[in-house]
Write an enzyme that holds these catalytic residues in place. Sequence first.
Site, PDB file in Angstrom:
ATOM      1  N   CYS A 168       0.825  -1.207   0.034  1.00  0.00           N
ATOM      2  CA  CYS A 168      -0.123   0.175   0.135  1.00  0.00           C
ATOM      3  C   CYS A 168       1.020   1.186  -0.127  1.00  0.00           C
ATOM      4  O   CYS A 168       1.102   1.884  -1.059  1.00  0.00           O
ATOM      5  CB  CYS A 168      -1.073  -0.011   1.285  1.00  0.00           C
ATOM      6  SG  CYS A 168      -2.291  -1.250   0.827  1.00  0.00           S
TER       7      CYS A 168
HETATM    8  N1  LIG Z   1      -3.166  -6.120   2.100  1.00  0.00           N
HETATM    9  C1  LIG Z   1      -3.402  -4.643   2.719  1.00  0.00           C
HETATM   10  O1  LIG Z   1      -3.190  -4.330   3.521  1.00  0.00           O
HETATM   11  C2  LIG Z   1      -4.306  -3.791   1.833  1.00  0.00           C
HETATM   12  C3  LIG Z   1      -5.041  -2.531   2.632  1.00  0.00           C
HETATM   13  C4  LIG Z   1      -5.552  -1.703   2.006  1.00  0.00           C
HETATM   14  C5  LIG Z   1      -5.875  -1.764   0.521  1.00  0.00           C
HETATM   15  N2  LIG Z   1      -5.595  -2.994  -0.167  1.00  0.00           N
HETATM   16  C6  LIG Z   1      -5.882  -3.271  -1.670  1.00  0.00           C
HETATM   17  O2  LIG Z   1      -6.728  -4.153  -1.902  1.00  0.00           O
HETATM   18  C7  LIG Z   1      -6.479  -4.703  -2.902  1.00  0.00           C
HETATM   19  C8  LIG Z   1      -6.189  -6.124  -2.720  1.00  0.00           C
HETATM   20  O3  LIG Z   1      -5.032  -6.354  -1.798  1.00  0.00           O
HETATM   21  P1  LIG Z   1      -4.646  -7.532  -1.135  1.00  0.00           P
HETATM   22  O4  LIG Z   1      -3.624  -7.406  -0.213  1.00  0.00           O
HETATM   23  O5  LIG Z   1      -5.848  -8.272  -0.496  1.00  0.00           O
HETATM   24  O6  LIG Z   1      -4.108  -8.619  -2.466  1.00  0.00           O
HETATM   25  P2  LIG Z   1      -3.934 -10.149  -2.271  1.00  0.00           P
HETATM   26  O7  LIG Z   1      -2.996 -10.562  -3.304  1.00  0.00           O
HETATM   27  O8  LIG Z   1      -3.590 -10.743  -0.892  1.00  0.00           O
HETATM   28  O9  LIG Z   1      -5.384 -10.793  -2.788  1.00  0.00           O
HETATM   29  C9  LIG Z   1      -5.914 -10.628  -4.133  1.00  0.00           C
HETATM   30  C10 LIG Z   1      -6.565 -11.766  -4.397  1.00  0.00           C
HETATM   31  O10 LIG Z   1      -7.101 -11.910  -5.789  1.00  0.00           O
HETATM   32  C11 LIG Z   1      -7.028 -13.056  -6.511  1.00  0.00           C
HETATM   33  N3  LIG Z   1      -7.192 -12.572  -7.759  1.00  0.00           N
HETATM   34  C12 LIG Z   1      -6.324 -11.974  -8.669  1.00  0.00           C
HETATM   35  N4  LIG Z   1      -7.158 -11.968  -9.830  1.00  0.00           N
HETATM   36  C13 LIG Z   1      -8.163 -12.193  -9.912  1.00  0.00           C
HETATM   37  C14 LIG Z   1      -9.070 -12.587 -10.683  1.00  0.00           C
HETATM   38  N5  LIG Z   1      -9.200 -11.856 -11.893  1.00  0.00           N
HETATM   39  N6  LIG Z   1     -10.542 -13.020 -10.436  1.00  0.00           N
HETATM   40  C15 LIG Z   1     -10.326 -13.705  -9.132  1.00  0.00           C
HETATM   41  N7  LIG Z   1      -9.601 -13.461  -8.235  1.00  0.00           N
HETATM   42  C16 LIG Z   1      -8.299 -12.690  -8.371  1.00  0.00           C
HETATM   43  C17 LIG Z   1      -5.555 -13.579  -6.093  1.00  0.00           C
HETATM   44  O11 LIG Z   1      -5.550 -14.899  -6.514  1.00  0.00           O
HETATM   45  C18 LIG Z   1      -5.680 -13.185  -4.691  1.00  0.00           C
HETATM   46  O12 LIG Z   1      -5.963 -14.128  -3.833  1.00  0.00           O
HETATM   47  C19 LIG Z   1      -5.358  -4.055  -3.709  1.00  0.00           C
HETATM   48  O13 LIG Z   1      -5.893  -3.152  -4.365  1.00  0.00           O
HETATM   49  C20 LIG Z   1      -4.503  -3.464  -2.275  1.00  0.00           C
HETATM   50  O14 LIG Z   1      -4.017  -2.088  -2.807  1.00  0.00           O
HETATM   51  C21 LIG Z   1      -4.662  -3.932   0.316  1.00  0.00           C
END
Ligand SMILES: NC(=O)c1ccc[n+]([C@@H]2O[C@H](COP(=O)([O-])OP(=O)(O)OC[C@H]3O[C@@H](n4cnc5c(N)ncnc54)[C@H](O)[C@@H]3O)[C@@H](O)[C@H]2O)c1
Length: 437
Positions: free
Chosen positions: A271
């Site tokens: 992030c």
């Molecule tokens: N992790 C954090 O602390 C956090 C905090 C705030 C915001 N975010 C934002 O949230 C979003 C997700 O982050 P995250 O950390 O959960 O990511 P992550 O990688 O943990 O999870 C994303 C999931 O999406 C799946 N995926 C990818 N493409 C796909 C598709 N086309 N169809 C179905 N599934 C699919 C992946 O297999 C994975 O399991 C990002 O935009 C990130 O910037 C994350």
Amino acid sequence: MATLHDKIKNREAKVAVIGIGYVGLPLVVEVAKAGFTVVGYDKSAEKVKQANAGKSYIKDVSDETLAPLVASGKVSASNDPDVLAKADVVVICVPTPLNKTKDPDNSFIMAAADDLLPRLHKDTLVILESTTFPGFTREVLVPHLEKNGLEVGKDIFVAFSPERVDPGNPKFHTKNTPKVVGGSTPACTQLAQAMYGSVMERIVPVTSTDAAEMVKLLENTFRAVNIGLVNEVAIMCQKLGIDTWEVIDAAATKPFGFMPFYPGPGLGGHCIPVDPHYLSWKLKTLKYNARFIELAGEINSSMPDFVVARTADALNDRERSLKGSKLLVLGVAYKRDIDDVRESPALDVIDLFRQKGAHVAYHDPFIPSLRLGHEGEGERMESVPFENLGGYDAVVIVTDHTTTDYVRVVTEAKLVIDTRNAAKKVKDKAKAKIVTL
Ligand SMILES: NC(=O)c1ccc[n+]([C@@H]2O[C@H](COP(=O)([O-])OP(=O)(O)OC[C@H]3O[C@@H](n4cnc5c(N)ncnc54)[C@H](O)[C@@H]3O)[C@@H](O)[C@H]2O)c1
């Protein structure tokens, strides 16, 4: 026939979450706990298998919470996109990284939207949670979802709601972190508000998807810039011979107008180092240079070099060089008490030490093994046991897990480079020299 609003109010709306990672899985659990039936759709067969077995792969979600929800049929997971056809509410939580040239990579959102489009039906609410640049929902996602003739605000409803999850935070989690929502139209905002209002404690509506996207970028840019400022203060204090931490602690006693940030070895996670670039990229398209973001990025990404320079100086004082020294890097996760090494500055610190000819081992109870290089393509390393600390020329604390025994560190190590001031409370017991930032 019940309206979408009624279905949400009565918990009859079927919810699908696309992407069940760090953000998606905790959301699935909270939505199910609020009484909805939720399906998690993910491309990862492994995550789907584990979720359906009631086994959590996310530290903030326990098996004890997930398993009964799976057993009762409230939660299921699938990698078949056809599950999206039955959903009344679809929440997109897929990754939004930067590509090699540090431009936004929205391909995961577009792939999710492509899977959804042929299965999207009238009276569906689509909420995007993945971080993106201001204007993305309006300019890119909405026209894409309208391709089959369904009109946003009339037939389908679209909102952006930034995710604020702070992995490892014992106090704030999905349910009790206020949720910002901005819809494409007032009706879209109202529906998103109703949906999240059924699940979370406090909803903060804003007037547009653009504003909601910008909220997230302000929050993370605020952190990146303030961390950049304090990192530069650390560099200045070193030149002035002043203890940075003493200055910050004293400044933090001011009861108004000051908020403490602390220096460290650099930014990590998906992030804070990434999101501000979404904003500066968008501004570049408008011929504006986001100067604070660029400068903070420059300072923050120079911090691993600063850590290496501090280590080299401290070794030099002991008539040793980095080349040939045995170093233990303590803590490699990108922040305290989590099992995530994505974008961790520890990867850079280890890499730089090795480039200088040091022999580097690492210990981290949360990260049994890692691959060097930010794309995860580099050499593999395994965590060594937390022992023989006196056998290293220096112990370099990069991540300050609360479980680490700092008394042992300061009594057994020969030299400690403490980038987090983690050993502050046990300093008086120290036999080793402790160098802070
Ligand atoms: N992790 C954090 O602390 C956090 C905090 C705030 C915001 N975010 C934002 O949230 C979003 C997700 O982050 P995250 O950390 O959960 O990511 P992550 O990688 O943990 O999870 C994303 C999931 O999406 C799946 N995926 C990818 N493409 C796909 C598709 N086309 N169809 C179905 N599934 C699919 C992946 O297999 C994975 O399991 C990002 O935009 C990130 O910037 C994350």
